[in-house]
Design a protein around this motif. Structure first.
Motif, PDB file in Angstrom:
ATOM      1  N   LEU A   1       6.494 -12.242   1.972  1.00 24.13           N
ATOM      2  CA  LEU A   1       6.600 -11.120   2.909  1.00 24.13           C
ATOM      3  C   LEU A   1       5.231 -10.676   3.413  1.00 24.13           C
ATOM      4  O   LEU A   1       4.216 -10.800   2.716  1.00 24.13           O
ATOM      5  N   VAL A   2       5.230 -10.147   4.633  1.00 25.31           N
ATOM      6  CA  VAL A   2       4.096  -9.413   5.179  1.00 25.31           C
ATOM      7  C   VAL A   2       4.618  -8.041   5.581  1.00 25.31           C
ATOM      8  O   VAL A   2       5.823  -7.778   5.560  1.00 25.31           O
ATOM      9  N   PHE A   3       3.704  -7.165   5.968  1.00 22.17           N
ATOM     10  CA  PHE A   3       4.102  -5.886   6.510  1.00 22.17           C
ATOM     11  C   PHE A   3       4.081  -5.962   8.033  1.00 22.17           C
ATOM     12  O   PHE A   3       3.250  -6.656   8.632  1.00 22.17           O
ATOM     13  N   GLU A   4       5.009  -5.236   8.647  1.00 20.13           N
ATOM     14  CA  GLU A   4       5.020  -5.077  10.108  1.00 20.13           C
ATOM     15  C   GLU A   4       4.614  -3.645  10.409  1.00 20.13           C
ATOM     16  O   GLU A   4       5.216  -2.700   9.888  1.00 20.13           O
ATOM     17  N   ALA A   5       3.595  -3.487  11.247  1.00 20.53           N
ATOM     18  CA  ALA A   5       3.082  -2.168  11.607  1.00 20.53           C
ATOM     19  C   ALA A   5       3.530  -1.810  13.018  1.00 20.53           C
ATOM     20  O   ALA A   5       3.208  -2.523  13.977  1.00 20.53           O
TER      21      ALA A   5
ATOM     22  N   THR B   1       4.814   4.601   0.238  1.00 17.67           N
ATOM     23  CA  THR B   1       4.289   4.341  -1.109  1.00 17.67           C
ATOM     24  C   THR B   1       4.630   2.919  -1.529  1.00 17.67           C
ATOM     25  O   THR B   1       5.638   2.346  -1.095  1.00 17.67           O
ATOM     26  N   PRO B   2       3.808   2.315  -2.380  1.00 18.91           N
ATOM     27  CA  PRO B   2       4.143   0.978  -2.887  1.00 18.91           C
ATOM     28  C   PRO B   2       5.513   0.940  -3.556  1.00 18.91           C
ATOM     29  O   PRO B   2       6.257  -0.038  -3.405  1.00 18.91           O
ATOM     30  N   GLU B   3       5.847   2.005  -4.270  1.00 20.04           N
ATOM     31  CA  GLU B   3       7.131   2.061  -4.954  1.00 20.04           C
ATOM     32  C   GLU B   3       8.291   2.025  -3.964  1.00 20.04           C
ATOM     33  O   GLU B   3       9.286   1.324  -4.184  1.00 20.04           O
ATOM     34  N   HIS B   4       8.158   2.781  -2.885  1.00 17.86           N
ATOM     35  CA  HIS B   4       9.239   2.796  -1.898  1.00 17.86           C
ATOM     36  C   HIS B   4       9.347   1.453  -1.184  1.00 17.86           C
ATOM     37  O   HIS B   4      10.457   0.989  -0.874  1.00 17.86           O
TER      38      HIS B   4
ATOM     39  N   LYS C   1      -7.289   4.146   2.595  1.00 15.32           N
ATOM     40  CA  LYS C   1      -6.098   4.902   2.215  1.00 15.32           C
ATOM     41  C   LYS C   1      -4.888   3.997   2.004  1.00 15.32           C
ATOM     42  O   LYS C   1      -3.926   4.396   1.348  1.00 15.32           O
ATOM     43  N   ALA C   2      -4.932   2.802   2.575  1.00 15.46           N
ATOM     44  CA  ALA C   2      -3.764   1.904   2.519  1.00 15.46           C
ATOM     45  C   ALA C   2      -3.899   0.808   1.472  1.00 15.46           C
ATOM     46  O   ALA C   2      -3.049  -0.083   1.405  1.00 15.46           O
ATOM     47  N   GLN C   3      -4.935   0.877   0.639  1.00 12.84           N
ATOM     48  CA  GLN C   3      -5.170  -0.231  -0.288  1.00 12.84           C
ATOM     49  C   GLN C   3      -4.054  -0.383  -1.319  1.00 12.84           C
ATOM     50  O   GLN C   3      -3.709  -1.499  -1.709  1.00 12.84           O
ATOM     51  N   GLY C   4      -3.486   0.734  -1.771  1.00 15.12           N
ATOM     52  CA  GLY C   4      -2.389   0.641  -2.729  1.00 15.12           C
ATOM     53  C   GLY C   4      -1.180  -0.038  -2.128  1.00 15.12           C
ATOM     54  O   GLY C   4      -0.547  -0.903  -2.760  1.00 15.12           O
ATOM     55  N   LEU C   5      -0.848   0.337  -0.896  1.00 15.26           N
ATOM     56  CA  LEU C   5       0.275  -0.282  -0.196  1.00 15.26           C
ATOM     57  C   LEU C   5      -0.013  -1.754   0.061  1.00 15.26           C
ATOM     58  O   LEU C   5       0.846  -2.618  -0.152  1.00 15.26           O
ATOM     59  N   SER C   6      -1.216  -2.056   0.498  1.00 21.83           N
ATOM     60  CA  SER C   6      -1.593  -3.438   0.769  1.00 21.83           C
ATOM     61  C   SER C   6      -1.479  -4.298  -0.484  1.00 21.83           C
ATOM     62  O   SER C   6      -0.972  -5.428  -0.437  1.00 21.83           O
ATOM     63  N   ALA C   7      -1.919  -3.760  -1.615  1.00 20.12           N
ATOM     64  CA  ALA C   7      -1.892  -4.514  -2.869  1.00 20.12           C
ATOM     65  C   ALA C   7      -0.465  -4.818  -3.324  1.00 20.12           C
ATOM     66  O   ALA C   7      -0.226  -5.799  -4.044  1.00 20.12           O
ATOM     67  N   ALA C   8       0.492  -3.992  -2.882  1.00 20.43           N
ATOM     68  CA  ALA C   8       1.886  -4.185  -3.287  1.00 20.43           C
ATOM     69  C   ALA C   8       2.462  -5.493  -2.760  1.00 20.43           C
ATOM     70  O   ALA C   8       3.454  -6.006  -3.297  1.00 20.43           O
TER      71      ALA C   8
END
Length: 426
Positions: free
Chosen positions: A258-262, A194-197, A244-251
């Motif tokens: 920072l970027v995300f690592e998948a 989740t974006p919050e987490h 499905k990942a747009q909320g996380l991406s927007a965070a």
């Protein structure tokens, strides 16, 4: 002191050139050679990462320390003509995982020794993962304890970097569920971070770093490992669904620098990989997928030898690998389940590709060497390429690939790597 080539990765998407980077998580020499060949004509550096179980101060399952691994990778680069200044070495899941059966303090002392070994060998990217419980602890720790232990390791890493000529490492925090290397069962759908987490994980780590006087090091945290909805089990792959990942991406907008690592992006389509990079998952980890396609090529060549030179070997490569795996079941037995026939199928053909742990075995190496010795440098008939190595047939027919055994095996890995390099430059 030189700058770290990944230090500004968060800004890549806002300027011309690559907007992400594949992370090759393998110690197989042919995988590394093919990855270099696929990366050489691109604008990308080559990021090669070693996991905590694979390479550590005690040798890991490859028998290599971080310093050994650097020499190993650079020797392959020299043989291929790949510039060593385009290689970025990383350490993955660095923490107490290899020693989690020990009490926490004992395991953390081992983890400190490992992180020191990676940092002193000049590894430029360190993923810190202290999320797993040790003896007598819960299986997974809460964010505060995880971050506190990660900060402890950062302090060790910072003090272990060679004093001159080496850029300070960049760091990756967070972990993903299921465990690295693929899930242990069939998967239907995953719960995304989740974006919050995601925001909470960053905040808690920033506080933990500050508490041990490592705020400067936190400025070099470049990525957070999250679950974007990609994974593979023994039998199936969960595909990335961008919507499905747009909320996380927007965070990411609130996570400056920072970027995300998948992790576990193995077996995703090129379109899915492109979507991941576009959505901010700029570091794409791949490992078992690379050795999976190499195994496909080995087994295809194995069948071709039987067609062209029947009776030329005591046994096939496939038979050798079955013997090797049955003789040492630790690397597959607890990960696979089912009847004897189902286990036999998974040993060789599971997406988890746990056969990759056995290629360094002496008998396995000798069998692969014999395969290439028999086929030599003679072109493999294109009809047999079509029959047993169909993915390479079009390139052979078009004259883009000379169908020697070694070329065919390397091309299998190069073809997959091109999905990653294209996705990161789209």
């Amino acid at each position: 002191m030189s700058s770290n080539p990944l230090g500004d990765i968060a800004s890549w998407r806002d300027r011309p050139g690559p907007s992400g980077i594949p992370s090759v998580c393998s110690a197989h020499p042919m995988v590394l050679e093919a990855s270099m060949r696929a990366t050489l004509p691109t604008a990308l550096p080559l990021l090669v990462e070693a996991t905590c179980n694979q390479v550590n101060q005690e040798g890991g399952y490859t028998g290599m320390t971080p310093a050994d691994f650097r020499v190993f990778v650079e020797a392959i680069a020299k043989s291929v003509g790949f510039p060593t200044d385009r290689i970025i070495l990383g350490g993955d899941h660095l923490g107490p995982n290899p020693w989690k059966a020990l009490p926490a303090e004992e395991a953390m002392l081992k983890a400190e020794g490992m992180v020191a070994a990676f940092a002193s060998a000049g590894f430029a990217k360190l993923h810190l993962d202290c999320s797993m419980g040790c003896a007598g602890e819960p299986v997974a720790l809460d964010d505060h304890e995880t971050a506190s232990r990660a900060a402890r390791l950062v302090a060790v890493a910072e003090s272990s970097v060679p004093p001159e000529g080496t850029a300070k490492p960049v760091y990756v925090i967070g972990t993903e569920v299921p465990v690295p290397g693929g899930a242990l069962h069939a998967l239907a759908e995953l719960e995304l971070t989740t974006p919050e987490h995601a925001r909470s994980t960053v905040r808690i780590h920033e506080q933990a770093f500050a508490q041990v006087g490592q705020s400067d090091a936190f400025e070099r945290v470049i990525a957070l490992v999250v679950q974007p909805g990609v994974e593979f089990g023994s039998h199936n792959v969960v595909d990335y669904v961008s919507t499905k990942a747009q909320g996380l991406s927007a965070a990411l907008a609130a996570m400056q620098g920072l970027v995300f690592e998948a992790h576990s992006t193995d077996y995703q389509t090129r379109a899915n990989l492109t979507d991941l990079v576009r959505d901010g998952f700029a570091i794409l980890k791949v490992g078992p997928g690379l050795t999976f396609v190499l195994r496909e090529a080995f087994y295809g060549l194995d069948a071709i030898v039987e067609e062209l030179f029947p009776g030329s070997r005591p046994e096939t490569l496939r038979a050798t690998m079955e013997k090797v795996m049955l003789a040492s079941p630790d690397n597959w037995a607890r990960y696979y389940e089912g009847s004897e026939s189902e286990l036999a199928l998974q040993r060789h053909f599971s997406y988890s590709d746990r056969v990759r742990y056995y290629w360094p075995d002496v008998a396995a190496q000798q069998s692969v060497d014999l395969l290439f010795e028999i086929l030599g440098d003679a072109p493999v008939p294109e009809t047999l390429v079509g029959q047993y190595l169909g993915a390479q047939y079009e390139a052979v027919r078009a004259g883009r690939l000379t169908p020697t055994a070694r070329n065919l095996a390397l091309a299998a890995v190069e073809r997959l790597m091109e999905d990653y390099t294209r996705a990161c430059q789209a």
